[in-house]
Enzyme design. Sequence first.
Site, PDB file in Angstrom:
ATOM      1  N   ASP A 246       4.476  27.323  92.500  1.00 17.60           N
ATOM      2  CA  ASP A 246       3.763  27.102  91.235  1.00 17.60           C
ATOM      3  C   ASP A 246       2.531  26.219  91.441  1.00 17.60           C
ATOM      4  OD1 ASP A 246       3.438  26.450  88.232  1.00 17.60           O
ATOM      5  OD2 ASP A 246       5.173  27.766  88.244  1.00 17.60           O
TER       6      ASP A 246
ATOM      7  N   HIS B 168       2.110  22.822  84.607  1.00 15.35           N
ATOM      8  CA  HIS B 168       2.991  23.999  84.610  1.00 15.35           C
ATOM      9  C   HIS B 168       4.100  23.865  85.665  1.00 15.35           C
ATOM     10  CE1 HIS B 168       3.928  28.360  85.281  1.00 15.35           C
ATOM     11  NE2 HIS B 168       3.639  28.472  84.003  1.00 15.35           N
TER      12      HIS B 168
ATOM     13  N   SER C 265       7.439  32.020  81.750  1.00 17.35           N
ATOM     14  CA  SER C 265       7.408  30.992  82.802  1.00 17.35           C
ATOM     15  C   SER C 265       8.543  29.992  82.622  1.00 17.35           C
ATOM     16  CB  SER C 265       6.106  30.197  82.742  1.00 17.35           C
ATOM     17  OG  SER C 265       5.059  30.902  83.330  1.00 17.35           O
TER      18      SER C 265
END
Length: 768
Positions: free
Chosen positions: A149, A219, A547
């Site tokens: 990620d 994220h 996600s």
Amino acid sequence: MSPSNKMELPNAVFHLLISMLFLLVHHVSSQRSTYIIHMDKTSMPKAFSSHHFWYSSLLTSSKSVSQNADKSEPKLIYTYDHAFHGFSAVLSTDEVESLKNSAGFISAYKDGVAMPDTTHSTKFLGLTSASGLWPASNYGKDVIIGIIDTGIWPESPSFKDDGMTEIPARWKGACNGGEDFNSSLCNKKIIGARYFNQGGRASNPDREFKDSARDDDGHGSHVASIAAGNIVEGVSFFGYAPGTARGVAPRARLAVYKVLFFGAAESDLLAGMDQAVADGVDIISVSISSRAENLYESPFAIASFGAREKGIMVCTSAGNRGTRGVRTIFKGVPWAMVVASGTVDRWFAGTLTLGNGKTITGWTTFPARANIRNLQLVYNQTSSACDSPDFFTDAPPDSIFICNLNTGNADLGTVMLYQPGTNVRASIVITSTTAEIFRSTSFPEPGVVITPEEGEEVIRYASTSASPTATIDFQQTILGRGGPRGVPALSDDSSRGPGVSYERILKPDIMAPGVLILAAFHPQLMATRIGRNIDLSSDYNLISGTSMACPHVSGIAALLKAAHPDWSPAAVQSAMMTTANPLDSNKQPIKDLEGIEASPLGIGSGHVDPNRALDPGLVYDASVQELVNLVCSMNFTRNQTQTIIKSSYRCLNPTADLNYPSFVALIRAEEIGRTLTRRFRRRVTNVGNGAATYKVTVEVPVNTTAVVEPQTLVFRKKNETKRYSLTIRYKADIEIQHREGAVIWIDQTGKYRVRSPIMVSAAADNFE
Ligand SMILES: *[C@@H]1O[C@H](CO)[C@@H](O)[C@H](O)[C@H]1NC(C)=O
Ligand SMILES: *[C@@H]1O[C@H](CO)[C@@H](O)[C@H](O)[C@H]1NC(C)=O
Ligand SMILES: *[C@@H]1O[C@H](CO)[C@@H](O)[C@H](O)[C@H]1NC(C)=O
Ligand SMILES: *[C@@H]1O[C@H](CO)[C@@H](O)[C@H](O)[C@H]1NC(C)=O
Ligand SMILES: *[C@@H]1O[C@H](CO)[C@@H](O)[C@H](O)[C@H]1NC(C)=O
Ligand SMILES: *[C@@H]1O[C@H](CO)[C@@H](O)[C@H](O)[C@H]1NC(C)=O
């Protein structure tokens, strides 16, 4: 490249546009591009001591025969050796052509752009210390989850290693220090941190890439803490969702591979996955979109195959492209678990109390305790559409304004734009088109959203009372209530199957919580906003998307791996799929946020149920050779096939009938009007304790016959395997695009229900 939870243009899209722009500019100024080259390692001449030297020498010779006038050299970016064999390099088209003549060359394709799709959920999933999967797995102790990620914010309390034991000796990974990232920041929770940016750099030479696994987006930290964050008490999102944050597998380890900078190069994604395999992770979690349409050109699909070969399970997000009736899942990868996103039973409320005492729990995420108490409530039919800024300025001072969005062109964003600086202190927003509102935290002005039915009552009070007033209490969190529909509901933006890259295996596989999930965040970035220019940051953020759903499944896979170390990735996946729940809290088939039945093309087998997955009764296992047989059935060229399965396997018995825990029967355009018969063969292994007898129940899709043979399976002991077949016959009619059913094996004690969905669906060439 950040989660797309904001109402404005999502950063992800913005970054993608920017990186595409750079790719374009770069392409014009030079003929060179980054290519990913797949090689047959068995063809390496003995003279080379390692694949690295071999690949370098190939590159050098490709240059010497090249006619390219440009002075730059071909440049090696990565060599790959674990998830697959080959390298990536910056090459001209001539050099690529020259490489194609080298012994051992299999295939070459241009590097693409990947991007991220963008805690109460453990309780919603039924995870508890009292019984079930948490205690049975020791909370995922020592299982290693590789997170591919945007990196990690290691100082977050979610990544403390309190309660963690020594790092297992089998771990081969490393914590690479870098810019703003001292390797001493790793601990017994974050046991690995690496970064891969050379592919991105090659395509975007003018941008600055940090050489570090530091999360500069939020994220990656969010996703990592959902999967395996430690226990942190007293967190919230500006007063909403207060409580204890914890990952699904709070005792599992995290190994972080930063491959996303601003828009990731797929060569970097591939490098991260290749390294994760080499380092010895048990689960790989990839909340990143990729748009490769062919499996043999998809670095994600190829690396996932390599991971499965080594016994590593790969979970990935379905993507956030919606939409009912459209095929939007690109990653139709049969050997990865593809996860859709659903709601949880939690409601963020502003309690609206009318002057007559009536209360309504409206929806809001306004991030502060705005003081809206006994203010004048105004309903003006002329201005209630709220689609002109003048309506707000004309309102009486210090008023609460009723906006009925069903009568005009405004949406919540418009109201939030017009309200500041006017007489209006808060808005009551009546709307029936709300799906997007319930997955966003963008609520920069005081206000609440209510339904048209509630709106009628408020309007009646405001129009009949002599001096109507109202009060709104913010920062309320109500559990046990979901969105306007049953819980869970499929998020409207969750991508739908069948898979674009391969449609004969049903995708997505499963649904997990992915709407407004609270987890760790980058503490120095905007989490939300008040007004037009007050940016607020937060250690914990509520974000929505597949996600967020994917790491829930990665965490559950880690728990199952800890509880059943001998289970293969296929068995772990099967356990989750056959025990998933296709019904919502109203015992009705799960719907999407707009109230339409979601179907297996939206939710796969259903909502994941971890405690039932611990003890599924039967599993559908599949060996690597069976995956090879599947690839061999895909009618690829020899080299395309080799790109995925590599030289260690041969196509001995091609078959598309993989032993998979779901069924999809397709209708191709040329088959319209015919009656079709499809036969599936399956093999189930008894993982319950001792002997068991199972009988089948078939939920037959409408206008279809479905026959299972035999109808009873008798297992005399644990680990025994039995076979059955499913034959379905259906008229290939045009009107009905999708019909669904299920095969359910129920044991004689009623303890186990092993369910597989059946989907009759239009094929790609016939999809509306
Ligand atoms: C396929 O691979 C072989 C070597 O394995 C190579 O000689 C050939 O050029 C490749 N074909 C194509 C079309 O790339
Ligand atoms: C990294 O941390 C260690 C231990 O805290 C410290 O001794 C060292 O100086 C740090 N290195 C850098 C480059 O900051
Ligand atoms: C209703 O709103 C319109 C448009 O702003 C305004 O002209 C009118 O005076 C308002 N009516 C009342 C009774 O306030
Ligand atoms: C591959 O080709 C065979 C023979 O033409 C055909 O029956 C089969 O459906 C094809 N498979 C796929 C995945 O297209
Ligand atoms: C079932 O078949 C009948 C007759 O052909 C047709 O009218 C009906 O629409 C079909 N229903 C579904 C759900 O396929
Ligand atoms: C079942 O198979 C697993 C893995 O092969 C093995 O570890 C286990 O001992 C077997 N159990 C029985 C009862 O045969």
